[in-house]
Design a protein around this motif. Sequence first.
Motif, PDB file in Angstrom:
ATOM      1  N   GLN A  31       0.828  -1.208   0.000  1.00 31.10           N
ATOM      2  CA  GLN A  31       0.000   0.000   0.000  1.00 31.10           C
ATOM      3  C   GLN A  31       0.865   1.263   0.000  1.00 31.10           C
ATOM      4  OE1 GLN A  31      -3.427  -0.025   2.753  1.00 31.10           O
ATOM      5  NE2 GLN A  31      -3.019  -2.224   2.967  1.00 31.10           N
ATOM      6  N   LEU A  32       1.986   1.208   0.702  1.00 29.41           N
ATOM      7  CA  LEU A  32       2.915   2.347   0.695  1.00 29.41           C
ATOM      8  C   LEU A  32       3.478   2.551  -0.709  1.00 29.41           C
ATOM      9  CD1 LEU A  32       4.421   4.548   2.308  1.00 29.41           C
ATOM     10  CD2 LEU A  32       6.190   2.829   2.766  1.00 29.41           C
ATOM     11  N   LEU A  33       3.845   1.464  -1.369  1.00 33.49           N
ATOM     12  CA  LEU A  33       4.336   1.559  -2.755  1.00 33.49           C
ATOM     13  C   LEU A  33       3.288   2.210  -3.654  1.00 33.49           C
ATOM     14  CD1 LEU A  33       6.082  -1.901  -3.153  1.00 33.49           C
ATOM     15  CD2 LEU A  33       7.165   0.326  -3.481  1.00 33.49           C
ATOM     16  N   GLU A  34       2.036   1.814  -3.482  1.00 31.22           N
ATOM     17  CA  GLU A  34       0.958   2.389  -4.289  1.00 31.22           C
ATOM     18  C   GLU A  34       0.774   3.866  -3.989  1.00 31.22           C
ATOM     19  OE1 GLU A  34      -2.327  -0.163  -3.345  1.00 31.22           O
ATOM     20  OE2 GLU A  34      -1.602  -1.783  -4.630  1.00 31.22           O
ATOM     21  N   LEU A  35       0.907   4.244  -2.724  1.00 28.74           N
ATOM     22  CA  LEU A  35       0.766   5.647  -2.342  1.00 28.74           C
ATOM     23  C   LEU A  35       1.887   6.495  -2.938  1.00 28.74           C
ATOM     24  CD1 LEU A  35      -0.675   7.826  -0.573  1.00 28.74           C
ATOM     25  CD2 LEU A  35       0.951   7.205   1.240  1.00 28.74           C
ATOM     26  N   ILE A  36       3.117   6.017  -2.836  1.00 26.90           N
ATOM     27  CA  ILE A  36       4.272   6.758  -3.351  1.00 26.90           C
ATOM     28  C   ILE A  36       4.184   6.889  -4.864  1.00 26.90           C
ATOM     29  CG2 ILE A  36       6.785   6.699  -3.659  1.00 26.90           C
ATOM     30  CD1 ILE A  36       6.895   5.401  -0.845  1.00 26.90           C
ATOM     31  N   GLY A  37       3.693   5.868  -5.524  1.00 26.33           N
ATOM     32  CA  GLY A  37       3.524   5.913  -6.967  1.00 26.33           C
ATOM     33  C   GLY A  37       4.615   5.174  -7.706  1.00 26.33           C
ATOM     34  N   PRO A  38       4.396   4.924  -8.991  1.00 16.88           N
ATOM     35  CA  PRO A  38       5.362   4.169  -9.793  1.00 16.88           C
ATOM     36  C   PRO A  38       6.625   4.965 -10.083  1.00 16.88           C
ATOM     37  CG  PRO A  38       3.606   4.993 -11.191  1.00 16.88           C
ATOM     38  CD  PRO A  38       3.234   5.335  -9.770  1.00 16.88           C
ATOM     39  N   ALA A  39       7.623   4.235 -10.580  1.00 18.15           N
ATOM     40  CA  ALA A  39       8.908   4.853 -10.908  1.00 18.15           C
ATOM     41  C   ALA A  39       8.750   5.921 -11.981  1.00 18.15           C
ATOM     42  CB  ALA A  39       9.912   3.790 -11.350  1.00 18.15           C
ATOM     43  N   ASP A  40       7.893   5.702 -12.928  1.00 15.96           N
ATOM     44  CA  ASP A  40       7.539   6.720 -13.926  1.00 15.96           C
ATOM     45  C   ASP A  40       6.123   6.418 -14.388  1.00 15.96           C
ATOM     46  OD1 ASP A  40       7.610   4.699 -15.859  1.00 15.96           O
ATOM     47  OD2 ASP A  40       9.511   5.333 -16.705  1.00 15.96           O
ATOM     48  N   ALA A  41       5.661   7.091 -15.395  1.00 14.51           N
ATOM     49  CA  ALA A  41       4.276   6.939 -15.831  1.00 14.51           C
ATOM     50  C   ALA A  41       3.935   5.492 -16.184  1.00 14.51           C
ATOM     51  CB  ALA A  41       3.998   7.856 -17.020  1.00 14.51           C
ATOM     52  N   ALA A  66      -0.970  12.547   3.613  1.00 13.23           N
ATOM     53  CA  ALA A  66       0.017  11.507   3.941  1.00 13.23           C
ATOM     54  C   ALA A  66       1.271  11.673   3.086  1.00 13.23           C
ATOM     55  CB  ALA A  66      -0.585  10.116   3.756  1.00 13.23           C
ATOM     56  N   LEU A  67       1.094  11.955   1.801  1.00 13.08           N
ATOM     57  CA  LEU A  67       2.253  12.197   0.941  1.00 13.08           C
ATOM     58  C   LEU A  67       2.972  13.481   1.345  1.00 13.08           C
ATOM     59  CD1 LEU A  67       1.005  11.170  -2.617  1.00 13.08           C
ATOM     60  CD2 LEU A  67       2.811  10.108  -1.266  1.00 13.08           C
ATOM     61  N   ALA A  68       2.211  14.489   1.744  1.00 16.41           N
ATOM     62  CA  ALA A  68       2.832  15.736   2.205  1.00 16.41           C
ATOM     63  C   ALA A  68       3.664  15.484   3.459  1.00 16.41           C
ATOM     64  CB  ALA A  68       1.762  16.789   2.464  1.00 16.41           C
ATOM     65  N   ARG A  69       3.257  14.520   4.278  1.00 11.57           N
ATOM     66  CA  ARG A  69       4.030  14.164   5.476  1.00 11.57           C
ATOM     67  C   ARG A  69       5.298  13.414   5.097  1.00 11.57           C
ATOM     68  NH1 ARG A  69       6.492  14.770   9.558  1.00 11.57           N
ATOM     69  NH2 ARG A  69       6.068  13.722  11.501  1.00 11.57           N
ATOM     70  N   LEU A  70       5.203  12.563   4.065  1.00 11.47           N
ATOM     71  CA  LEU A  70       6.371  11.812   3.603  1.00 11.47           C
ATOM     72  C   LEU A  70       7.347  12.696   2.833  1.00 11.47           C
ATOM     73  CD1 LEU A  70       4.746   8.485   2.341  1.00 11.47           C
ATOM     74  CD2 LEU A  70       6.021   8.855   4.471  1.00 11.47           C
ATOM     75  N   PHE A  71       6.829  13.730   2.185  1.00 10.97           N
ATOM     76  CA  PHE A  71       7.637  14.646   1.377  1.00 10.97           C
ATOM     77  C   PHE A  71       7.369  16.082   1.818  1.00 10.97           C
ATOM     78  CE2 PHE A  71       6.489  10.931  -1.229  1.00 10.97           C
ATOM     79  CZ  PHE A  71       7.747  10.388  -1.412  1.00 10.97           C
ATOM     80  N   PRO A  72       7.788  16.428   3.031  1.00 11.63           N
ATOM     81  CA  PRO A  72       7.457  17.757   3.572  1.00 11.63           C
ATOM     82  C   PRO A  72       8.294  18.873   2.943  1.00 11.63           C
ATOM     83  CG  PRO A  72       8.897  16.584   5.080  1.00 11.63           C
ATOM     84  CD  PRO A  72       8.569  15.623   3.959  1.00 11.63           C
ATOM     85  N   LEU A  92      14.102  11.182  -3.466  1.00 13.92           N
ATOM     86  CA  LEU A  92      13.514  10.725  -2.210  1.00 13.92           C
ATOM     87  C   LEU A  92      12.422   9.688  -2.475  1.00 13.92           C
ATOM     88  CD1 LEU A  92      13.496  10.941   0.844  1.00 13.92           C
ATOM     89  CD2 LEU A  92      11.953  12.920   0.633  1.00 13.92           C
ATOM     90  N   ARG A  93      11.600   9.943  -3.475  1.00 12.13           N
ATOM     91  CA  ARG A  93      10.570   8.960  -3.848  1.00 12.13           C
ATOM     92  C   ARG A  93      11.210   7.637  -4.279  1.00 12.13           C
ATOM     93  NH1 ARG A  93       5.130  10.374  -4.838  1.00 12.13           N
ATOM     94  NH2 ARG A  93       4.775  12.584  -4.480  1.00 12.13           N
ATOM     95  N   THR A  94      12.273   7.732  -5.068  1.00 14.51           N
ATOM     96  CA  THR A  94      12.967   6.522  -5.533  1.00 14.51           C
ATOM     97  C   THR A  94      13.502   5.725  -4.354  1.00 14.51           C
ATOM     98  OG1 THR A  94      13.519   7.552  -7.645  1.00 14.51           O
ATOM     99  CG2 THR A  94      14.885   5.685  -6.950  1.00 14.51           C
ATOM    100  N   ARG A  95      14.095   6.429  -3.383  1.00 19.92           N
ATOM    101  CA  ARG A  95      14.637   5.729  -2.207  1.00 19.92           C
ATOM    102  C   ARG A  95      13.529   5.092  -1.383  1.00 19.92           C
ATOM    103  NH1 ARG A  95      14.982   6.671   2.823  1.00 19.92           N
ATOM    104  NH2 ARG A  95      14.732   8.916   2.779  1.00 19.92           N
ATOM    105  N   LYS A  96      12.462   5.814  -1.148  1.00 25.28           N
ATOM    106  CA  LYS A  96      11.352   5.280  -0.361  1.00 25.28           C
ATOM    107  C   LYS A  96      10.709   4.091  -1.077  1.00 25.28           C
ATOM    108  CE  LYS A  96      10.161   9.512   2.144  1.00 25.28           C
ATOM    109  NZ  LYS A  96      10.403   9.031   3.489  1.00 25.28           N
TER     110      LYS A  96
END
Length: 187
Positions: A31-41, A66-72, A92-96
């Motif tokens: 679910q976290l992976l889905e929230l952060i989103g894919p590597a690209d489109a 939630a994303l704003a908290r992960l990427f403040p 940061l998204r790539t690392r997470k």
Amino acid sequence: MPGYFETAAGGGAAVALDEVEISILRSLAVQLLELIGPADADGAEPADPFAELFAEGPTEPPQDPALARLFPDAYEEKADSSEFRRYTENDLRTRKRGDALAVVRSLDALTAGGDGGAVLTLDAEQARRWLGTLNDLRLTMGTRLEITEDEDNELYRLPDSDPRKPLVMAYLWLGALQESLVETLMP
């Protein structure tokens, strides 16, 4: 060892997990992976990593709390924060994303024992990735639950009929896992 990380040979950490715990951890990481989103489109890694170094990211904070908290925002000044975000958020998204994927893969690699549980053993690098993902999961869940430091004590007193209770229990459990992993890795 049940439920808490302990020191493993070689400076890593180990924890015994039952089938339900494995399933919950895997589901939350996915679910976290889905929230952060894919590597690209397309969901694939970039074909040209060198070009990716110069790709610019977003300049506005995410709309999802939630994303704003992960990427403040990094700075109080909007212009400074936008500039910083433009050059750092993609990395940061790539690392997470990589950390959460490492958690999923380590759970998928477990071999169940006779009782349906397994012992997860992590080396130092895997433990670091787990720490990052456990932290991201707790930040996300805490945001969804609208938890502030002042409210932490109330979490223990929720009635079983409260619809937030399962999420709160998972939040508290992840906190205990995270704390035991930190303590295990401290010299």
